[in-house]
Design a protein around this motif. Sequence first.
Motif, PDB file in Angstrom:
ATOM      1  N   VAL A   1     -39.888  -8.385  36.800  1.00 38.68           N
ATOM      2  CA  VAL A   1     -39.823  -8.323  35.455  1.00 38.68           C
ATOM      3  C   VAL A   1     -40.792  -6.900  35.305  1.00 38.68           C
ATOM      4  CG1 VAL A   1     -40.689  -8.879  33.200  1.00 38.68           C
ATOM      5  CG2 VAL A   1     -39.849 -10.521  34.694  1.00 38.68           C
ATOM      6  N   ILE A   2     -40.199  -5.825  34.723  1.00 37.79           N
ATOM      7  CA  ILE A   2     -40.755  -4.449  34.598  1.00 37.79           C
ATOM      8  C   ILE A   2     -41.068  -4.242  33.132  1.00 37.79           C
ATOM      9  CG2 ILE A   2     -40.955  -2.081  35.112  1.00 37.79           C
ATOM     10  CD1 ILE A   2     -38.807  -2.755  37.546  1.00 37.79           C
ATOM     11  N   ARG A   3     -42.343  -4.120  32.853  1.00 42.79           N
ATOM     12  CA  ARG A   3     -42.690  -3.739  31.606  1.00 42.79           C
ATOM     13  C   ARG A   3     -42.354  -2.217  31.397  1.00 42.79           C
ATOM     14  NH1 ARG A   3     -47.573  -2.220  28.661  1.00 42.79           N
ATOM     15  NH2 ARG A   3     -48.866  -2.554  30.451  1.00 42.79           N
ATOM     16  N   MET A   4     -41.528  -1.790  30.372  1.00 42.00           N
ATOM     17  CA  MET A   4     -41.025  -0.552  30.223  1.00 42.00           C
ATOM     18  C   MET A   4     -41.466  -0.048  29.105  1.00 42.00           C
ATOM     19  SD  MET A   4     -36.962  -1.255  31.210  1.00 42.00           S
ATOM     20  CE  MET A   4     -36.589   0.349  31.724  1.00 42.00           C
ATOM     21  N   SER A   5     -42.156  -0.358  28.114  1.00 44.76           N
ATOM     22  CA  SER A   5     -42.844  -0.111  26.911  1.00 44.76           C
ATOM     23  C   SER A   5     -43.874  -0.764  26.396  1.00 44.76           C
ATOM     24  CB  SER A   5     -41.851   0.398  25.636  1.00 44.76           C
ATOM     25  OG  SER A   5     -41.406  -0.945  25.238  1.00 44.76           O
ATOM     26  N   ASN A   6     -44.767  -0.249  25.739  1.00 45.09           N
ATOM     27  CA  ASN A   6     -45.986  -0.958  25.293  1.00 45.09           C
ATOM     28  C   ASN A   6     -45.489  -1.706  24.253  1.00 45.09           C
ATOM     29  OD1 ASN A   6     -47.824   0.168  26.965  1.00 45.09           O
ATOM     30  ND2 ASN A   6     -47.691   2.008  25.812  1.00 45.09           N
ATOM     31  N   GLN A   7     -46.512  -3.007  24.035  1.00 47.45           N
ATOM     32  CA  GLN A   7     -46.260  -4.033  23.020  1.00 47.45           C
ATOM     33  C   GLN A   7     -46.383  -3.368  21.412  1.00 47.45           C
ATOM     34  OE1 GLN A   7     -46.460  -7.104  24.403  1.00 47.45           O
ATOM     35  NE2 GLN A   7     -45.827  -8.093  22.690  1.00 47.45           N
ATOM     36  N   GLY A   8     -45.511  -3.909  20.695  1.00 44.33           N
ATOM     37  CA  GLY A   8     -45.246  -3.640  19.418  1.00 44.33           C
ATOM     38  C   GLY A   8     -45.116  -4.686  18.288  1.00 44.33           C
ATOM     39  N   ALA A   9     -44.822  -4.597  17.156  1.00 48.70           N
ATOM     40  CA  ALA A   9     -44.997  -5.580  15.932  1.00 48.70           C
ATOM     41  C   ALA A   9     -43.343  -6.270  16.122  1.00 48.70           C
ATOM     42  CB  ALA A   9     -45.265  -4.986  14.816  1.00 48.70           C
ATOM     43  N   ARG A  10     -42.574  -5.714  16.441  1.00 43.31           N
ATOM     44  CA  ARG A  10     -41.081  -6.264  16.695  1.00 43.31           C
ATOM     45  C   ARG A  10     -40.816  -7.106  17.852  1.00 43.31           C
ATOM     46  NH1 ARG A  10     -37.171  -1.741  14.289  1.00 43.31           N
ATOM     47  NH2 ARG A  10     -38.358  -0.318  15.740  1.00 43.31           N
ATOM     48  N   THR A  11     -39.884  -7.856  17.705  1.00 42.80           N
ATOM     49  CA  THR A  11     -39.497  -8.926  18.726  1.00 42.80           C
ATOM     50  C   THR A  11     -39.085  -7.837  19.951  1.00 42.80           C
ATOM     51  OG1 THR A  11     -38.684 -10.557  17.032  1.00 42.80           O
ATOM     52  CG2 THR A  11     -37.928 -10.697  19.487  1.00 42.80           C
ATOM     53  N   PRO A  12     -39.536  -8.565  21.283  1.00 48.43           N
ATOM     54  CA  PRO A  12     -39.415  -7.752  22.482  1.00 48.43           C
ATOM     55  C   PRO A  12     -37.859  -7.679  22.781  1.00 48.43           C
ATOM     56  CG  PRO A  12     -41.297  -9.263  22.919  1.00 48.43           C
ATOM     57  CD  PRO A  12     -40.649  -9.478  21.369  1.00 48.43           C
ATOM     58  N   LEU A  13     -37.279  -6.701  23.449  1.00 51.48           N
ATOM     59  CA  LEU A  13     -36.229  -6.591  24.223  1.00 51.48           C
ATOM     60  C   LEU A  13     -36.236  -6.816  25.579  1.00 51.48           C
ATOM     61  CD1 LEU A  13     -34.790  -3.299  22.269  1.00 51.48           C
ATOM     62  CD2 LEU A  13     -34.068  -5.810  21.760  1.00 51.48           C
ATOM     63  N   VAL A  14     -35.131  -7.556  26.148  1.00 56.87           N
ATOM     64  CA  VAL A  14     -35.371  -7.808  27.609  1.00 56.87           C
ATOM     65  C   VAL A  14     -34.048  -7.245  28.275  1.00 56.87           C
ATOM     66  CG1 VAL A  14     -35.451  -9.413  29.434  1.00 56.87           C
ATOM     67  CG2 VAL A  14     -36.651  -9.876  27.394  1.00 56.87           C
ATOM     68  N   PHE A  15     -34.227  -6.079  29.017  1.00 61.75           N
ATOM     69  CA  PHE A  15     -32.963  -5.609  29.504  1.00 61.75           C
ATOM     70  C   PHE A  15     -32.637  -6.168  30.989  1.00 61.75           C
ATOM     71  CE2 PHE A  15     -34.514  -2.627  26.629  1.00 61.75           C
ATOM     72  CZ  PHE A  15     -33.539  -2.013  25.944  1.00 61.75           C
ATOM     73  N   ILE A  16     -31.311  -6.627  31.117  1.00 63.77           N
ATOM     74  CA  ILE A  16     -31.160  -7.152  32.408  1.00 63.77           C
ATOM     75  C   ILE A  16     -30.158  -6.059  33.219  1.00 63.77           C
ATOM     76  CG2 ILE A  16     -29.774  -9.221  33.534  1.00 63.77           C
ATOM     77  CD1 ILE A  16     -31.859  -9.812  31.650  1.00 63.77           C
ATOM     78  N   HIS A  17     -30.535  -6.016  34.442  1.00 63.00           N
ATOM     79  CA  HIS A  17     -29.920  -5.053  35.286  1.00 63.00           C
ATOM     80  C   HIS A  17     -28.489  -5.138  35.280  1.00 63.00           C
ATOM     81  CE1 HIS A  17     -28.641  -7.610  38.694  1.00 63.00           C
ATOM     82  NE2 HIS A  17     -29.595  -8.322  38.520  1.00 63.00           N
ATOM     83  N   PRO A  18     -27.816  -3.869  35.673  1.00 56.81           N
ATOM     84  CA  PRO A  18     -26.203  -3.948  35.842  1.00 56.81           C
ATOM     85  C   PRO A  18     -25.979  -4.153  37.299  1.00 56.81           C
ATOM     86  CG  PRO A  18     -27.299  -1.592  35.812  1.00 56.81           C
ATOM     87  CD  PRO A  18     -28.146  -2.650  35.459  1.00 56.81           C
ATOM     88  N   GLY A  19     -24.799  -3.818  37.794  1.00 55.31           N
ATOM     89  CA  GLY A  19     -24.111  -4.357  39.117  1.00 55.31           C
ATOM     90  C   GLY A  19     -25.299  -3.758  40.183  1.00 55.31           C
ATOM     91  N   ILE A  20     -25.721  -2.536  39.896  1.00 55.51           N
ATOM     92  CA  ILE A  20     -26.377  -1.932  41.010  1.00 55.51           C
ATOM     93  C   ILE A  20     -27.949  -2.444  41.217  1.00 55.51           C
ATOM     94  CG2 ILE A  20     -25.371   0.403  41.298  1.00 55.51           C
ATOM     95  CD1 ILE A  20     -27.540   1.797  39.500  1.00 55.51           C
ATOM     96  N   GLY A  21     -28.203  -3.147  40.422  1.00 53.10           N
ATOM     97  CA  GLY A  21     -29.663  -4.027  40.678  1.00 53.10           C
ATOM     98  C   GLY A  21     -30.784  -3.418  39.857  1.00 53.10           C
ATOM     99  N   LEU A  22     -30.563  -2.126  39.289  1.00 51.24           N
ATOM    100  CA  LEU A  22     -31.773  -1.562  38.816  1.00 51.24           C
ATOM    101  C   LEU A  22     -31.805  -1.170  37.474  1.00 51.24           C
ATOM    102  CD1 LEU A  22     -31.433   1.597  41.458  1.00 51.24           C
ATOM    103  CD2 LEU A  22     -33.241  -0.066  41.357  1.00 51.24           C
ATOM    104  N   VAL A  23     -32.909  -1.032  36.626  1.00 50.41           N
ATOM    105  CA  VAL A  23     -32.820  -1.149  35.260  1.00 50.41           C
ATOM    106  C   VAL A  23     -32.969   0.308  34.827  1.00 50.41           C
ATOM    107  CG1 VAL A  23     -33.730  -3.480  34.973  1.00 50.41           C
ATOM    108  CG2 VAL A  23     -35.452  -1.725  35.246  1.00 50.41           C
ATOM    109  N   ASP A  24     -33.158   1.322  35.665  1.00 53.37           N
ATOM    110  CA  ASP A  24     -33.533   2.711  35.354  1.00 53.37           C
ATOM    111  C   ASP A  24     -32.654   3.302  34.474  1.00 53.37           C
ATOM    112  OD1 ASP A  24     -33.993   2.237  38.399  1.00 53.37           O
ATOM    113  OD2 ASP A  24     -35.638   3.306  37.691  1.00 53.37           O
ATOM    114  N   GLY A  25     -31.103   2.769  34.290  1.00 53.34           N
ATOM    115  CA  GLY A  25     -30.131   3.436  33.247  1.00 53.34           C
ATOM    116  C   GLY A  25     -30.487   2.993  32.024  1.00 53.34           C
TER     117      GLY A  25
END
Length: 342
Positions: free
Chosen positions: A79-103
């Motif tokens: 689990v990689i935190r990609m942006s800082n905390q905020g007031a709105r509900t968090p988004l969780v991005f699931i990796h595509p086929g290559i396994g990386l979330v960089d996209g």
Amino acid sequence: MEQTLVEIWKTTLDKEAVGLDDDFFATGGDSLLALVTIEQINQRLGWSLNMGDLLRHRTIRKLCATKALLQAAPTERSVIRMSNQGARTPLVFIHPGIGLVDGYGHLVRLLGADRACYGIQSPHISDVAVSDDMRELAEQYADLIEDEFGEDDFHLVGACAGGVIGYEIARIAEERGLGLQKLVIVDGYLDGSRTGAEEPGTEQVRLVDYRYDMLRLIAPHTEHASLDPADAEHDRVYEEVAAVLFGAEAAARGGGATAFAERVYRAFRTTARALETYRPEPLDVDALMLLAKDNETFELWRAAITGELTAEVMDSDSYGVKLCMTDAVEIAARIDDFVGEG
């Protein structure tokens, strides 16, 4: 430390000069260049930098100043935190086929101003095994989400294979009573092609598909020679991918560069196998579905999603996770409108 980072940024950004206060992404960096930069930093400085760190600390000066305080994930953490905390509900991005979330980097920069964004990458990237059964794989990811959020609310976003994984996580979230609010699927596709034992040569076909996907994402404007599955060899493919990512010299040395390419392939193979045997069951979930023009699996999705489904075919020549890069502004606006909260 600063000088080393300057040298790395000059190479990966292809710039003659880089300043200590230059924003990596404003200076020409994108999610794929970030991937290469992070791996180079980790190899040369021995850091444990991840995408979230570079998104939060975008200049060399900030990276150096906060090195001791960086929330660098340990190697076993997916689990990689990609942006800082905020007031709105968090988004969780699931990796595509290559396994990386960089996209998802472009989307995170557009959506993460006032909400935390997290990415779940394949544990294979950290050299940790994961199941190739979709249900078991989603159970592992649901464990990660439950550990991170407990009973707090969150939204799920998945592109390509990540959309399918996200759908199955949504089922598990309902069973466990987790705080999932809404599901976003960007050009997810359903396969279900394998009904029995694998045919001979399947591994070579997957290896060729992995090579194609990686080279297309890393160097989309470069012509790459085709590869016949019968001629596909793991070590040569790993070296070719590593050479495009990190340079021919690093690939020829082997070690970290080719090992990274191999771990990404294991993630790709695991996800592909999970998709080939997955048959979705109906689920009552509110979902936004953004599809590429040639996605032929929409009717299967329509039959599976019994909740409120908002679907739209994107007017774009991109597909899969590439949509999240080329059409980030439009997709971010759709997501923001769908999840609400102002």
